[in-house]
Write an enzyme that holds these catalytic residues in place. Structure first.
Site, PDB file in Angstrom:
ATOM      1  N   HIS A  85      32.323  73.697  77.203  1.00  0.00           N
ATOM      2  CA  HIS A  85      32.590  74.010  75.763  1.00  0.00           C
ATOM      3  C   HIS A  85      31.204  73.947  74.949  1.00  0.00           C
ATOM      4  CE1 HIS A  85      34.168  73.427  71.537  1.00  0.00           C
ATOM      5  NE2 HIS A  85      35.134  74.075  71.979  1.00  0.00           N
ATOM      6  N   GLU A 133      33.279  82.319  72.949  1.00  0.00           N
ATOM      7  CA  GLU A 133      33.447  81.797  71.628  1.00  0.00           C
ATOM      8  C   GLU A 133      32.012  81.524  70.774  1.00  0.00           C
ATOM      9  OE1 GLU A 133      36.612  78.290  71.335  1.00  0.00           O
ATOM     10  OE2 GLU A 133      34.952  77.595  72.716  1.00  0.00           O
TER      11      GLU A 133
END
Length: 214
Positions: A85, A133
Site C-alpha cells: 500500500h 492508487e
C-alpha cells in the site's frame, strides 16, 4: 465487482463497519471485504464478513519479531491481504516475498501500485490483483476514475499485457456508487477505498450507495 474497504488505523469501530458490510453484501449479492488492523482480524472475521489483512511480511516462521506472518492472519480468519500500500511501501524483492508468503498461506493478494508502469511490474509477480492508487488522490474527495480515467485504462492495459489473469482494482478517492460504476466502465474489476467508509457517520448508508449502481 469487488469492494475492499481498508480501515487503516482510523478510530472507527471495526465491528460496526464489518457488520454493516456483511449485511450489505448479503442483501446486494456484491462481494465486500473489510481490511482491519491486524489485532482486529479475528474479531472482524467472526462477524462473517470477508476479512483481509492490511499487510503480510515476506517471511516464514522463525526469528522475525514484529513481522505479520501470513499463516497467522490466515489462522485468524483472513481470506486475503493487501501488499505494498502507498502508506506501507516495500522493495520489489519484499513485494515478491510477501506475495509468495500469502500464496503459501492460501491468501488472496492485491498488490498496490502508484501508476500503470508499476501495475505492469506488480502483475509480473502474479498476484491475484493489482490496485492502481495515485498517492496524491488517496484520502481525497475525487476518485481516480473521475480525476484521471486514463490512469485506470492504462493500468488495465499494463496488467493485461503482462498477465491477463491478474485483475485490476481502482483506488484513491472512491466514495460513491458513481465512482464504482465509473471504475467498472474503465475496466476495473474492483475498488479499494478507506476513508469514505471508515470515517463515515453511517457506514451502512455509504456501503449501500457504493453497491447501488452495480
Amino acid at each position: 465487482m469487488f469492494i475492499l474497504v481498508n480501515l487503516k488505523a482510523y478510530p472507527c469501530d471495526p465491528i460496526e463497519v464489518a457488520t454493516a458490510a456483511r449485511d450489505v453484501a448479503d442483501a446486494s449479492g456484491v462481494r465486500i471485504a473489510i481490511s482491519p488492523q491486524a489485532a482486529d482480524i479475528a474479531r472482524v472475521a467472526e462477524t462473517g464478513v470477508e476479512t483481509w489483512a492490511q499487510h503480510v511480511s515476506p517471511n516464514a516462521h522463525g526469528s522475525h519479531t514484529g513481522s505479520t506472518l501470513a499463516e497467522a492472519v490466515a489462522d485468524n480468519g483472513a481470506a486475503g491481504t493487501l501488499i505494498n500500500h502507498s502508506e506501507n511501501r516495500l522493495k520489489l524483492a519484499d513485494i515478491d516475498g510477501s506475495v509468495d508468503a500469502a500464496e503459501r498461506a492460501s491468501l488472496d493478494t492485491v498488490v498496490c501500485a502508484n501508476n500503470p508502469a508499476q501495475v505492469g511490474a506488480a502483475a509480473a509477480l502474479s498476484p491475484d490483483a493489482v490496485a492502481v492508487e495515485p498517492p496524491e488522490l488517496i484520502g481525497g474527495d475525487v476518485s481516480v476514475s473521475t480525476a484521471d480515467p486514463g490512469i485506470v485504462e492504462d493500468a488495465v492495459a499494463a496488467a493485461g499485457a503482462v498477465d491477463e489473469a491478474v485483475d485490476v482494482f481502482c483506488g484513491a478517492g472512491v466514495s460513491t456508487g458513481e465512482d464504482v460504476a465509473a471504475a467498472a466502465e474503465l475496466g476495473a474489476s474492483g475498488v479499494l477505498l478507506a476513508s469514505g467508509v471508515a470515517k463515515a457517520d453511517d457506514p451502512a448508508a455509504v456501503l449501500e450507495d457504493l453497491v447501488s449502481e452495480i
